[in-house]
Enzyme design. Structure first.
Site, PDB file in Angstrom:
ATOM      1  N   HIS A   1     -40.812 -22.372 -13.195  1.00 13.57           N
ATOM      2  CA  HIS A   1     -39.717 -21.824 -14.708  1.00 13.57           C
ATOM      3  C   HIS A   1     -40.233 -22.517 -15.419  1.00 13.57           C
ATOM      4  CE1 HIS A   1     -38.063 -19.130 -11.515  1.00 13.57           C
ATOM      5  NE2 HIS A   1     -38.946 -18.133 -12.508  1.00 13.57           N
TER       6      HIS A   1
ATOM      7  N   ILE B   1     -36.069 -14.362 -25.178  1.00 13.79           N
ATOM      8  CA  ILE B   1     -36.742 -13.433 -24.059  1.00 13.79           C
ATOM      9  C   ILE B   1     -36.442 -12.710 -23.250  1.00 13.79           C
ATOM     10  CG2 ILE B   1     -39.333 -14.435 -23.218  1.00 13.79           C
ATOM     11  CD1 ILE B   1     -39.810 -14.254 -26.240  1.00 13.79           C
TER      12      ILE B   1
ATOM     13  N   HIS C   1     -42.433 -18.193 -18.963  1.00 10.29           N
ATOM     14  CA  HIS C   1     -40.751 -18.151 -18.615  1.00 10.29           C
ATOM     15  C   HIS C   1     -40.843 -18.540 -17.279  1.00 10.29           C
ATOM     16  CE1 HIS C   1     -36.994 -16.925 -16.493  1.00 10.29           C
ATOM     17  NE2 HIS C   1     -37.506 -16.028 -15.812  1.00 10.29           N
TER      18      HIS C   1
ATOM     19  N   GLU D   1     -13.694  -6.847  -8.101  1.00  4.81           N
ATOM     20  CA  GLU D   1     -14.357  -7.498  -6.551  1.00  4.81           C
ATOM     21  C   GLU D   1     -15.886  -8.497  -6.630  1.00  4.81           C
ATOM     22  OE1 GLU D   1     -12.699  -3.292  -6.433  1.00  4.81           O
ATOM     23  OE2 GLU D   1     -14.419  -4.291  -7.287  1.00  4.81           O
TER      24      GLU D   1
ATOM     25  N   ASP E   1      -8.161   9.789   2.729  1.00  8.50           N
ATOM     26  CA  ASP E   1      -9.399   9.537   1.094  1.00  8.50           C
ATOM     27  C   ASP E   1     -10.786   9.059   1.466  1.00  8.50           C
ATOM     28  OD1 ASP E   1      -6.807   8.289   0.135  1.00  8.50           O
ATOM     29  OD2 ASP E   1      -7.449   5.933   0.589  1.00  8.50           O
TER      30      ASP E   1
ATOM     31  N   HIS F   1     -14.571   6.038   1.416  1.00  9.25           N
ATOM     32  CA  HIS F   1     -13.858   4.877   1.184  1.00  9.25           C
ATOM     33  C   HIS F   1     -13.576   4.050   2.619  1.00  9.25           C
ATOM     34  CE1 HIS F   1     -12.687   5.508  -3.185  1.00  9.25           C
ATOM     35  NE2 HIS F   1     -11.657   4.439  -2.704  1.00  9.25           N
TER      36      HIS F   1
END
Length: 626
Positions: free
Chosen positions: A24, A180, A250, A383, A441, A445
């Site tokens: 790149h 870009i 790029h 998280e 739950d 979960h």
């Protein structure tokens, strides 16, 4: 001189990509002036890349790796011109994206956005270090180069919101705003006001011309009382003639013909050209750091901080007073709370926190205070950023960090966990509520597939202890590993495990119950070990002899030799886990596991509903024996 340095740096990067025929060139060429100016500000010592009070420079956009390596070479790190010419080749010190095996690379950033969160973590770690050693000993900055892609990733918002909240005045983000993206102009998918976004998060913001020496140096010279974002308006592939400003620059080489013309226009002769005066100027900046490092060493000694520093760098695990869980029925999240506090009481560098779940994860370090002066880190409901920040703490050099959430949310952390494993970072992921035992739950979960998927990750040691006593032994083993460890812990109370009949936790799997004439082996981890022990008693009443194996760590068991494994696994093997358990088919004749998502209901009812009862385990064992 500044322009000459910038141009030679720019085309050194382009030459690396061209020779590799891969890479790149765009971002490195556009950032040449920024790096040249930053070289004069950066406090670092190429002869001692691990100097604790060095400024950290994080490249969040790891695709700009040619710029990383060119900068490190010019600054005097242990990279040669031949290393630059081996860019992206097998076995080289200059891989496609930066890895910490390259001298001077602070952290492997991997997916976009990780590096921004890593930089926030390094800045937080510096604050924690200053609270231990004094802000006269630790007072460095953390610089992070990032691009549009980094700021579009959600992890950057999570991390920067935390940075703003804590007013991390040692953090400087430099945003390469070249407008870009791979698909064209950034406006195809992005139009937000970055300045307003960061000001809303508590940053100070400057907007500059990223190719103007005076504007760059002025922006870098300013001292701030908050985290600082420098929006540097740049041109991608600066100096690349027809490809200047184009998204086509790029991720592909410029092409030999265009590159030759561009270098001629810039007054650069030949390939991989670095003038003696340019090399001298870059390396003179690095040599200032060598002197600063020597003065700092003396300062540490005179301040009487050498003993504390040594204890942080080389923690003494023998000082830990481990809790005794013998005979106790206890949830492993609860035993873990006592273990965490025992470790914390003995090791000043042990710290961590939860994604707003400390009361449920049982991870609070009692009486240890909160960041920045204390050991408890509060990540909020972040998280993804939590994982990357913990990686940065582990990479900083002083700390043994942990972080925690519910096991099902480990999915949000996966990229960070993978980077921790790739870098062999010594840190600890605590994941509680480990199975359908979450109960009411419900399936959203209740982790089912997470255990198998994380066991599939190289260099990550996943511990699922069956009791408080086993949990302690797992931690003792994990502290000796030079790799990340994960603790998958129960919400419900687990019976104490009997003494080992053969082997131990450090082998990954060991016999809790052994008979030489066993017809079948019941193998399990965590809460299912108790089921297997009870099932073996039921089988014994029917004349079926069963061995029982507790397997708290699949990865450790994998590393055992054939003779050990054959002793552990006798006759037919039935693996029992309240998860998908597919990895156990490598050793087991059958697996009693989860093939669906869970349900909502009382935990004990769910275990019975899905077949995790002593009676059903015994039934499956008899079916396997025919």
């Amino acid at each position: 001189m500044f322009n000459k340095m910038s141009n030679e740096l720019r085309f050194l990067c382009a030459d690396m990509v061209e020779k590799a025929n891969s890479g790149h060139p765009g971002a490195p060429m556009g950032l040449a002036e920024i790096i040249t100016a930053l070289s004069g500000n950066l406090r670092h010592n190429p002869k001692n890349p691990n100097w604790l009070n060095r400024d950290r420079l994080v490249f969040s956009g790891g695709h700009a790796s040619s710029l990383v390596y060119a900068f490190l070479y010019l600054s005097g790190y242990a990279l040669s011109m031949d290393d630059l010419k081996a860019f992206r080749q097998l076995g080289s010190k200059t891989p496609g994206h930066p890895e910490i095996t390259t001298p001077g690379v602070e952290i492997a950033t991997g997916p976009l956005g990780q590096g921004v969160a890593n930089a926030v973590g390094l800045a937080m770690a510096a604050k924690s270090a200053a609270s231990l050693l004094g802000d006269d000993i630790i007072n460095h900055k953390v610089y992070c180069l990032c691009g549009d892609g980094d700021l579009q990733e959600g992890i950057s918002y999570e991390a920067c919101a935390l940075a703003g909240h804590h007013r991390l005045d040692n953090l400087v983000l430099i945003y390469d705003s070249n407008r870009i993206t791979i698909e064209g102009d950034t406006n195809v998918a992005w139009s937000e006001n970055v300045k307003a976004r960061f000001e809303a998060q508590g940053f100070e913001v400057a907007i500059i011309n990223g190719h103007c020496e005076d504007e760059i140096k002025l922006a870098l010279s300013k001292q701030k009382e908050k985290p600082y974002l420098i929006i540097a308006n740049t041109v991608i592939a600066k100096g690349a003639l027809d490809l200047e400003g184009s998204h086509k620059a790029h991720g592909a080489p410029l092409g030999a013909e265009l590159l030759a013309k561009a270098k001629e226009a810039a007054g650069i002769k030949g390939d991989f050209s670095v003038s003696e005066d340019v090399l001298f100027a870059f390396r003179a900046m690095g040599e200032k750091g060598e002197l600063a490092n020597a003065k700092w060493d003396e300062q540490v000694k005179n301040a009487g901080k050498k003993e504390l520093l040594d204890s942080l760098l080389k923690p003494d695990f023998s000082k830990i007073s481990w809790p005794d869980f013998k005979g106790q029925k206890i949830a492993t999240r609860d035993s873990n709370h006592k273990i965490l506090n025992a470790i914390s009481a003995s090791l000043p560098g042990f710290l961590g926190g939860s994604a707003d779940l400390a009361p449920s994860n049982k991870t609070e370090l009692s009486g240890a205070g909160d960041f920045p002066a204390g050991k408890n880190l509060h990540f909020g409901i972040r998280e993804h950023a939590m994982g990357a920040i913990t990686n940065a703490y582990a990479r900083y050099g002083l700390f043994l960090p942990f972080c925690a959430t519910f096991f099902v949310f480990s999915d949000y952390m996966r990229a960070s966990v993978r980077m921790a494993a790739l870098m062999s970072l010594k840190e600890f992921f605590v994941w509680t509520h480990d199975s359908i035992g979450v109960g009411e739950d419900g399936p959203t979960h209740e982790p089912v597939e997470q255990l198998s998927s994380l066991r599939a990750m190289p260099n990550l040691f996943v511990f699922r202890p069956a009791s408080g006593e086993e949990n302690t032994l797992c931690w003792q083993k994990a502290l000796g590993l030079n790799a990340p460890s994960a603790f998958v812990l129960s919400r419900q109370g687990l019976e104490a495990t009997p003494e080992a009949a053969f082997g131990s936790v450090e082998n990954g799997a060991y016999l809790l119950k052994e008979s030489k004439n066993a017809q079948i082996t019941l193998l399990a981890s965590g809460s299912e070990v108790e089921l297997c022990l009870k099932a073996s008693d039921l089988l014994a009443k029917e004349g079926v002899v069963a061995n029982v194996v507790s397997a708290p760590c699949f990865e450790l068991f994998e590393s055992q030799d054939k003779s050990y494994k054959s002793r552990i696994l006798t006759g037919k093997v039935l693996a029992v886990e309240a998860a998908s358990g597919v990895e156990w088919y490598k050793y087991a004749d059958d697996v009693l596991g989860m093939s669906t998502f869970g349900e909502s209901g009382k935990a004990e009812k769910l275990f019975e509903h899905f077949g995790f009862s002593p009676e059903n385990v015994a039934k499956k064992a008899k079916e396997l024996l025919g």
